[in-house]
Design an enzyme around this catalytic site. Structure first.
Site, mmCIF file in Angstrom:
data_model
loop_
_atom_site.group_PDB
_atom_site.id
_atom_site.type_symbol
_atom_site.label_atom_id
_atom_site.label_comp_id
_atom_site.label_asym_id
_atom_site.label_seq_id
_atom_site.Cartn_x
_atom_site.Cartn_y
_atom_site.Cartn_z
ATOM 1 N N THR A 41 0.844 -1.193 0.000
ATOM 2 C CA THR A 41 0.000 0.000 0.000
ATOM 3 C C THR A 41 0.880 1.244 0.000
ATOM 4 O OG1 THR A 41 -1.859 -1.063 1.072
ATOM 5 C CG2 THR A 41 -1.626 1.297 1.465
ATOM 6 N N GLN A 115 -4.448 -7.216 -5.954
ATOM 7 C CA GLN A 115 -4.851 -7.724 -4.632
ATOM 8 C C GLN A 115 -6.214 -7.135 -4.244
ATOM 9 O OE1 GLN A 115 -2.962 -6.645 -0.841
ATOM 10 N NE2 GLN A 115 -2.685 -8.817 -0.410
ATOM 11 N N HIS A 196 -7.188 -10.945 -0.703
ATOM 12 C CA HIS A 196 -6.491 -10.519 0.522
ATOM 13 C C HIS A 196 -7.201 -11.111 1.746
ATOM 14 C CE1 HIS A 196 -4.068 -8.384 3.235
ATOM 15 N NE2 HIS A 196 -4.132 -7.170 2.744
ATOM 16 N N ASN A 199 -3.688 -10.074 7.310
ATOM 17 C CA ASN A 199 -3.429 -8.791 7.981
ATOM 18 C C ASN A 199 -4.628 -8.139 8.683
ATOM 19 O OD1 ASN A 199 -0.876 -9.223 7.080
ATOM 20 N ND2 ASN A 199 -0.919 -7.688 5.450
ATOM 21 N N TYR A 201 -7.868 -7.928 7.974
ATOM 22 C CA TYR A 201 -8.983 -7.305 7.254
ATOM 23 C C TYR A 201 -10.190 -8.248 7.219
ATOM 24 C CZ TYR A 201 -5.320 -3.988 6.433
ATOM 25 O OH TYR A 201 -4.313 -3.083 6.652
ATOM 26 N N ARG A 248 -3.934 -14.747 -0.063
ATOM 27 C CA ARG A 248 -2.928 -14.409 0.953
ATOM 28 C C ARG A 248 -3.501 -14.571 2.360
ATOM 29 N NH1 ARG A 248 1.091 -9.280 2.310
ATOM 30 N NH2 ARG A 248 2.900 -10.522 1.775
ATOM 31 N N ASN A 256 -3.515 -5.529 13.311
ATOM 32 C CA ASN A 256 -4.905 -5.058 13.305
ATOM 33 C C ASN A 256 -5.769 -5.786 14.333
ATOM 34 O OD1 ASN A 256 -4.879 -2.867 11.516
ATOM 35 N ND2 ASN A 256 -4.960 -4.218 9.729
ATOM 36 N N GLY A 343 8.902 -7.239 0.146
ATOM 37 C CA GLY A 343 8.142 -6.000 0.273
ATOM 38 C C GLY A 343 9.047 -4.791 0.256
ATOM 39 N N ARG A 344 9.606 -4.472 1.431
ATOM 40 C CA ARG A 344 10.365 -3.225 1.556
ATOM 41 C C ARG A 344 11.582 -3.176 0.638
ATOM 42 N NH1 ARG A 344 10.862 -4.133 7.660
ATOM 43 N NH2 ARG A 344 10.595 -6.227 6.806
HETATM 44 C C1 LIG Z 1 4.537 0.137 3.158
HETATM 45 C C2 LIG Z 1 3.921 -1.246 3.255
HETATM 46 C C3 LIG Z 1 2.682 -1.470 2.708
HETATM 47 C C4 LIG Z 1 2.108 -2.754 2.746
HETATM 48 N N1 LIG Z 1 0.906 -2.964 2.136
HETATM 49 C C5 LIG Z 1 0.388 -4.211 2.052
HETATM 50 C C6 LIG Z 1 -0.774 -4.472 1.290
HETATM 51 O O1 LIG Z 1 -1.351 -3.594 0.639
HETATM 52 N N2 LIG Z 1 -1.253 -5.748 1.280
HETATM 53 C C7 LIG Z 1 -0.648 -6.758 1.961
HETATM 54 O O2 LIG Z 1 -1.124 -7.897 1.933
HETATM 55 N N3 LIG Z 1 0.488 -6.545 2.663
HETATM 56 C C8 LIG Z 1 1.031 -5.306 2.701
HETATM 57 N N4 LIG Z 1 2.225 -5.102 3.349
HETATM 58 C C9 LIG Z 1 2.996 -6.259 3.848
HETATM 59 C C10 LIG Z 1 4.002 -6.704 2.777
HETATM 60 O O3 LIG Z 1 3.351 -7.269 1.656
HETATM 61 C C11 LIG Z 1 5.007 -7.737 3.328
HETATM 62 O O4 LIG Z 1 4.316 -8.858 3.789
HETATM 63 C C12 LIG Z 1 5.846 -7.151 4.444
HETATM 64 O O5 LIG Z 1 6.416 -5.917 4.057
HETATM 65 C C13 LIG Z 1 6.963 -8.095 4.865
HETATM 66 O O6 LIG Z 1 7.852 -8.321 3.785
HETATM 67 P P1 LIG Z 1 9.313 -7.614 3.760
HETATM 68 O O7 LIG Z 1 9.998 -8.018 5.028
HETATM 69 O O8 LIG Z 1 9.962 -8.183 2.535
HETATM 70 O O9 LIG Z 1 9.103 -6.131 3.681
HETATM 71 C C14 LIG Z 1 2.799 -3.813 3.367
HETATM 72 C C15 LIG Z 1 4.047 -3.574 3.942
HETATM 73 C C16 LIG Z 1 4.628 -2.310 3.878
HETATM 74 C C17 LIG Z 1 6.003 -2.105 4.439
#
Ligand SMILES: Cc1cc2nc3c(=O)[nH]c(=O)nc-3n(C[C@H](O)[C@H](O)[C@H](O)COP(=O)(O)O)c2cc1C
Length: 401
Positions: A41, A115, A196, A199, A201, A248, A256, A343-344
């Site tokens: 996001t 998603q 989705h 997390n 939701y 997912r 949450n 992700g990051r």
């Molecule tokens: C800025 C940000 C936004 C995220 N938005 C979503 C999202 O929209 N949907 C989702 O399922 N997970 C979301 N996540 C979780 C990531 O998909 C991922 O599971 C999480 O960052 C851990 O992976 P990483 O250690 O590689 O960053 C978000 C994480 C971050 C940091």
């Protein structure tokens, strides 16, 4: 390290044995490697209307070298929105906006899934149609804050409110929201969708005993709590066929304000039941992410959960959370996952697969620009090719808002 050293090291280090760089067949798609971009996001949809635009298209196209991009969570209805400025997939304008994104990703040779998201109680009346209460399986207020837009057009955190418990008559309407989202995602040119269910939701609120106190066909037993997820999966498959649909989940997560009395039974059942649908993949948020990232010994319960999901899931398993290049390779080698989502690291490194291949340094991510704003911290993370002067810097009209 100088670039010539990195390139020389590349020849030595890119061994064909490395699973991370081996192709993978995902449903109808041939993935060139196993490095997926996790859903992120970024709260940069155009206003009013939460419409994706050229800036978003640029951001995703920059990351098209992912084996698969899973888009940021995208609300399937106005009721499904829980944060300011997140994109939807329920209006004509949004579908047209997403088309810009998918065309840009395809032009750059990428593959992208949308998603599909309904936040349930993780919302606030000021994000809801007619300022109504957010909906949930039960009228239980989550702890924490909602991210809204205030009168000055700025983001602001405000406490959650007690949601309204959904009536059983409304359940087909919820499923229908996902059907419409899935159909619109197809019209927008996506290659598939990810439901989705993670997390905290709506779908996870139904699945877990802490948020679901219902005594009808959608509450009580694990079969009943998982019913809405299965109905959503079935309706989305009607649109896409099973091989273009992923799900997912985030077992053991407390994000949450989610809790479950018996997560092993709940998630074991759900992962096993999803086998019935021959999905493209099951995607889990790694319960051992924090330990993996810190290089500490993971909680045995977290690893037991990963094993349980792996044993239960007979199809493709994707895992995200806390990985770097080496831990991703190790998990693939140990057979814990088939694909790894980042992700990051993808957020800050548009050319992450190339950087991994070369063992090049990674750009650090800047959490202050995760959500909202414009190009800064979004499309201005450099690629190696840009640093070498071989690729132009992206030029996006800053009047996009
Ligand atoms: C800025 C940000 C936004 C995220 N938005 C979503 C999202 O929209 N949907 C989702 O399922 N997970 C979301 N996540 C979780 C990531 O998909 C991922 O599971 C999480 O960052 C851990 O992976 P990483 O250690 O590689 O960053 C978000 C994480 C971050 C940091």
């Amino acid at each position: 390290m100088a670039m010539s050293d990195i390139l020389a090291a590349h020849d030595l280090q890119q061994t064909p044995e490395e699973l991370l760089f081996r192709p993978y067949r995902l449903g109808p798609y041939d993935l060139p490697h196993r490095i997926v971009m996790a859903p992120l996001t970024r709260s940069r949809a155009r206003q009013p209307g939460n419409v994706p635009g050229p800036l978003n298209a640029c951001y995703y196209a920059q990351r098209a070298s992912a084996a698969l991009i899973v888009s940021e969570a995208t609300q399937v209805s106005m009721q499904g929105q829980g944060y300011a400025w997140t994109p939807g997939i329920h209006s004509r304008e949004q579908v047209e906006g997403w088309r810009l994104v998918t065309e840009a990703v395809h032009r750059a040779g990428g593959l992208n899934f949308n998603q599909l998201w309904h936040v349930g109680r993780i919302s606030h009346p000021c994000l809801q149609p007619d300022q109504m209460l957010p909906v949930a399986p039960s009228a239980i207020k989550p702890s924490g804050m909602a991210f809204i837009e205030n009168e000055n057009g700025e983001g602001e955190l405000v406490p959650f409110v007690p949601p309204r418990a959904l009536q059983i008559e409304e359940m087909p309407y919820l499923v229908r929201q996902f059907f419409r989202g899935a159909r619109n995602a197809m019209r927008a040119g996506f290659d598939g969708v990810e439901v989705h269910g993670a997390n905290g939701y709506l779908l996870e609120q139904f699945m877990t005993s802490g948020a679901n106190r219902r005594d009808d066909a959608y509450g009580g037993s694990v079969e009943n709590r998982a019913r809405l997820l299965m109905e959503v999966v079935e309706t989305v498959i009607e649109v896409w066929g099973s091989h273009r649909v992923g799900v997912r989940l985030s077992p053991l997560s407390t994000f949450n304000d989610i809790a479950d009395d018996d997560p092993e039974t709940t998630f074991g059942y759900v992962a096993d039941k999803l086998n019935d649908y021959n999905l493209a993949y099951l995607h889990i948020v790694n319960p051992a992410a924090a330990a993996l990232e810190q290089g500490t010994e993971p909680d045995p319960r977290a690893m037991a959960m990963v094993d349980l999901i792996r044993e239960s899931c007979r199809g493709t398993l994707m895992i995200a959370g806390g990985f770097d290049r080496d831990s991703a390779e190790a998990w693939l080698e140990q057979g814990k996952a088939d694909l790894i989502a980042f992700g990051r690291k993808f957020l800050a490194n548009p050319d992450l697969p190339e950087r991994f291949r070369l063992r090049a340094p990674l750009n650090p991510d800047d959490p202050s620009t995760y959500y909202g704003g414009g190009a800064k911290g979004y499309t201005d993370y450099p690629t190696l090719a840009q640093e070498r002067g071989e690729q132009p810097w992206p030029c996006v009209d800053e009047r996009w808002r």
